[in-house]
Write a protein that holds these residues in place. Structure first.
Motif, PDB file in Angstrom:
ATOM      1  N   ASN A 292       8.576  -3.262 -42.551  1.00  0.00           N
ATOM      2  CA  ASN A 292       9.305  -4.132 -41.635  1.00  0.00           C
ATOM      3  C   ASN A 292      10.039  -5.259 -42.353  1.00  0.00           C
ATOM      4  OD1 ASN A 292       9.052  -2.761 -39.259  1.00  0.00           O
ATOM      5  ND2 ASN A 292       7.137  -3.755 -38.666  1.00  0.00           N
ATOM      6  N   VAL A 293       9.485  -5.740 -43.459  1.00  0.00           N
ATOM      7  CA  VAL A 293      10.212  -6.745 -44.251  1.00  0.00           C
ATOM      8  C   VAL A 293      11.504  -6.117 -44.781  1.00  0.00           C
ATOM      9  CG1 VAL A 293      10.159  -8.136 -46.352  1.00  0.00           C
ATOM     10  CG2 VAL A 293       8.147  -8.083 -44.847  1.00  0.00           C
ATOM     11  N   GLU A 294      11.411  -4.855 -45.207  1.00  0.00           N
ATOM     12  CA  GLU A 294      12.608  -4.166 -45.698  1.00  0.00           C
ATOM     13  C   GLU A 294      13.616  -3.928 -44.573  1.00  0.00           C
ATOM     14  OE1 GLU A 294      10.141  -2.014 -49.298  1.00  0.00           O
ATOM     15  OE2 GLU A 294      10.983  -0.747 -47.704  1.00  0.00           O
ATOM     16  N   ARG A 295      13.081  -3.560 -43.398  1.00  0.00           N
ATOM     17  CA  ARG A 295      13.977  -3.327 -42.263  1.00  0.00           C
ATOM     18  C   ARG A 295      14.684  -4.615 -41.843  1.00  0.00           C
ATOM     19  NH1 ARG A 295      11.970   1.230 -38.069  1.00  0.00           N
ATOM     20  NH2 ARG A 295      11.212   2.717 -39.586  1.00  0.00           N
ATOM     21  N   LEU A 296      13.970  -5.722 -41.944  1.00  0.00           N
ATOM     22  CA  LEU A 296      14.569  -7.007 -41.588  1.00  0.00           C
ATOM     23  C   LEU A 296      15.769  -7.291 -42.488  1.00  0.00           C
ATOM     24  CD1 LEU A 296      14.205  -9.550 -39.787  1.00  0.00           C
ATOM     25  CD2 LEU A 296      12.855 -10.540 -41.639  1.00  0.00           C
ATOM     26  N   GLU A 297      15.614  -6.949 -43.773  1.00  0.00           N
ATOM     27  CA  GLU A 297      16.706  -7.181 -44.730  1.00  0.00           C
ATOM     28  C   GLU A 297      17.935  -6.353 -44.399  1.00  0.00           C
ATOM     29  OE1 GLU A 297      15.136  -6.458 -48.631  1.00  0.00           O
ATOM     30  OE2 GLU A 297      13.867  -8.247 -48.485  1.00  0.00           O
ATOM     31  N   THR A 298      17.707  -5.103 -43.946  1.00  0.00           N
ATOM     32  CA  THR A 298      18.837  -4.215 -43.666  1.00  0.00           C
ATOM     33  C   THR A 298      19.291  -4.301 -42.220  1.00  0.00           C
ATOM     34  OG1 THR A 298      17.376  -2.389 -43.090  1.00  0.00           O
ATOM     35  CG2 THR A 298      18.031  -2.561 -45.403  1.00  0.00           C
ATOM     36  N   GLY A 299      18.597  -5.121 -41.418  1.00  0.00           N
ATOM     37  CA  GLY A 299      18.998  -5.283 -40.021  1.00  0.00           C
ATOM     38  C   GLY A 299      18.565  -4.139 -39.126  1.00  0.00           C
ATOM     39  N   ALA A 300      17.654  -3.275 -39.627  1.00  0.00           N
ATOM     40  CA  ALA A 300      17.177  -2.151 -38.805  1.00  0.00           C
ATOM     41  C   ALA A 300      16.106  -2.635 -37.821  1.00  0.00           C
ATOM     42  CB  ALA A 300      16.616  -1.058 -39.702  1.00  0.00           C
ATOM     43  N   GLU A 301      15.926  -1.879 -36.745  1.00  0.00           N
ATOM     44  CA  GLU A 301      14.893  -2.194 -35.742  1.00  0.00           C
ATOM     45  C   GLU A 301      13.501  -2.107 -36.380  1.00  0.00           C
ATOM     46  OE1 GLU A 301      13.222  -3.023 -32.006  1.00  0.00           O
ATOM     47  OE2 GLU A 301      15.324  -3.207 -32.616  1.00  0.00           O
ATOM     48  N   PHE A 302      12.611  -3.018 -36.009  1.00  0.00           N
ATOM     49  CA  PHE A 302      11.249  -3.022 -36.558  1.00  0.00           C
ATOM     50  C   PHE A 302      10.481  -1.760 -36.185  1.00  0.00           C
ATOM     51  CE2 PHE A 302      10.015  -7.761 -37.342  1.00  0.00           C
ATOM     52  CZ  PHE A 302      10.722  -7.712 -38.530  1.00  0.00           C
ATOM     53  N   HIS A 303       9.647  -1.295 -37.099  1.00  0.00           N
ATOM     54  CA  HIS A 303       8.710  -0.199 -36.848  1.00  0.00           C
ATOM     55  C   HIS A 303       7.521  -0.749 -36.054  1.00  0.00           C
ATOM     56  CE1 HIS A 303       6.382   3.377 -37.637  1.00  0.00           C
ATOM     57  NE2 HIS A 303       5.472   2.716 -38.332  1.00  0.00           N
ATOM     58  N   ASN A 304       7.022   0.020 -35.073  1.00  0.00           N
ATOM     59  CA  ASN A 304       5.846  -0.392 -34.278  1.00  0.00           C
ATOM     60  C   ASN A 304       6.076  -1.683 -33.493  1.00  0.00           C
ATOM     61  OD1 ASN A 304       4.332   1.763 -35.062  1.00  0.00           O
ATOM     62  ND2 ASN A 304       2.753   0.613 -36.120  1.00  0.00           N
ATOM     63  N   ARG A 305       7.320  -1.876 -33.041  1.00  0.00           N
ATOM     64  CA  ARG A 305       7.587  -3.087 -32.266  1.00  0.00           C
ATOM     65  C   ARG A 305       7.012  -2.955 -30.855  1.00  0.00           C
ATOM     66  NH1 ARG A 305      13.143  -6.652 -31.690  1.00  0.00           N
ATOM     67  NH2 ARG A 305      12.279  -8.013 -30.076  1.00  0.00           N
ATOM     68  N   VAL A 306       6.288  -3.966 -30.408  1.00  0.00           N
ATOM     69  CA  VAL A 306       5.660  -3.950 -29.092  1.00  0.00           C
ATOM     70  C   VAL A 306       6.377  -4.930 -28.157  1.00  0.00           C
ATOM     71  CG1 VAL A 306       3.518  -4.365 -27.847  1.00  0.00           C
ATOM     72  CG2 VAL A 306       3.423  -3.404 -30.135  1.00  0.00           C
ATOM     73  N   VAL A 307       6.791  -6.105 -28.691  1.00  0.00           N
ATOM     74  CA  VAL A 307       7.562  -7.082 -27.912  1.00  0.00           C
ATOM     75  C   VAL A 307       8.819  -7.404 -28.705  1.00  0.00           C
ATOM     76  CG1 VAL A 307       7.655  -9.443 -27.049  1.00  0.00           C
ATOM     77  CG2 VAL A 307       5.549  -8.123 -26.805  1.00  0.00           C
TER      78      VAL A 307
END
Ligand code: NDP
Length: 307
Positions: A292-307
């Motif tokens: 998720n830290v990597e996804r945040l950098e690339t602007g991708a949607e978080f993995h396992n997002r609940v809210v």
């Protein structure tokens, strides 16, 4: 949001030493540190077991558990706080724990361990012990936990049925039922295993009617959350001999109070909400956080997002 400092909240210590996780994530291009309640202010995000109101000031909370019933989702949403969970990592641990419970009952191992404490050489009745192939287990909740249970028990020759909202087939299960056929599904099973999340819909899903529907010689296993079960109704059913026994990892009140009748029952295995424990837990959580830290950098949607 900008992530500069990620706190690993000290509450994770109930499951693994927080420093194991900060060491594992030390190579990330952000600051990762163990924090107590006073240190939350300095963070942008937190990895945690417990919930604190102070987290409402953060941008992101990662729960080290799969269950997120302890987090107030509406309030988080109002405060624009992202919540991610640790679903997807507990298949093998829970599967093996549940297989262990079933083998303890079928092979009578729990009796031998209890007898050993008293140096007692005592064999079971001739018809107490059995083997698992040919028996049926009904798993209620066919997600990560349920699939892990199906994989492990399936390998032991158990016929697997599953209950989920849609009733669509799931790999690893011989049959799937929609949840409006719950009583029918559990009525056929030698073992009923609960692996659903605790939601408004599943609160006290297992009540007196459910225990009535189960066979008298069936075992009940709960590795989900205590309040999925009406615990007094379960105790009544066990005391009345309407069930063969139970293995319980989770309870309506935890720790299980010392005066609970569950402690003293025969054919009852109590584990301390530890069915998913493994020395690799921090690595499994670390992988999700890193992703998720990597996804945040690339602007991708978080993995396992609940809210
Ligand atoms: P998942 O989200 O992967 O799976 C949950 C499954 O439950 C889904 O497949 C869903 O299927 C099904 N489900 C949801 N609502 C209902 C319903 N009303 N009736 C029937 N089925 C339903 O979660 P996990 O498997 O990772 O975890 C499940 C729960 O187990 C967690 O929420 C947590 O509370 C508990 N848990 C306990 C642990 C322990 O230490 N004992 C460890 C990890 C988790 P569908 O969408 O098809 O309905």
């Amino acid at each position: 949001f900008e992530l500069e400092r990620l706190g690993v909240h000290e509450s994770v210590d109930a499951v693994f030493p927080p420093a194991e996780l900060t060491d594992l994530l030390a190579d990330l291009p952000i600051d990762v540190a163990v924090v107590d309640d006073d240190g939350i202010d300095d963070c942008d995000a937190v990895v945690t077991l417990a919930y604190r109101e102070a987290f409402l000031e953060l941008d992101w909370i990662h729960s080290i558990q799969a269950g997120f019933d302890r987090f107030p989702r509406d309030v988080l949403e109002d405060h624009d706080v992202i919540l991610t969970n640790s679903a997807g990592i507990h298949d093998r641990t829970i599967g093996e724990t549940v297989a262990g419970y079933l083998l303890m009952f079928s092979r009578r191992l729990h009796d031998y361990v209890a007898n050993q404490q008293q140096r007692r050489w005592e064999r079971p009745e001739w018809d107490d012990a059995f083997t698992l192939p040919g028996s049926t287990a009904c798993v209620v909740g066919t997600g990560t936990l349920g699939s892990g249970v199906a994989e492990t028990l399936g390998a032991l020759g158990v016929h697997m049925t599953g209950v989920r909202r849609s009733g669509d087939p799931v790999p690893g299960f011989d049959e799937a039922y929609a949840n409006d056929r719950l009583l029918e599904a559990i009525g056929d099973a030698d073992f009923v295993i609960v692996t659903v999340p605790l939601t408004d819909e599943t609160h006290h899903l297992f009540d007196a009617d459910a225990f009535d529907a189960m066979r008298d010689d069936a075992y009940f296993v709960n590795v989900a959350r205590g309040s999925v079960v009406d615990e007094p109704a379960l105790i009544d059913a066990l005391e009345a001999g309407e069930l063969a026994g139970a293995a319980l990892d989770v309870f309506e009140e935890e720790p299980l109070p010392e005066d609970s009748p569950l402690w003293g029952m025969d054919e009852l295995i109590v584990s301390p909400h530890a069915a998913a424990y493994t020395r690799d837990y921090f690595r499994d959580v670390g992988e999700i956080v890193r992703e998720n830290v990597e996804r945040l950098e690339t602007g991708a949607e978080f993995h396992n997002r609940v809210v």
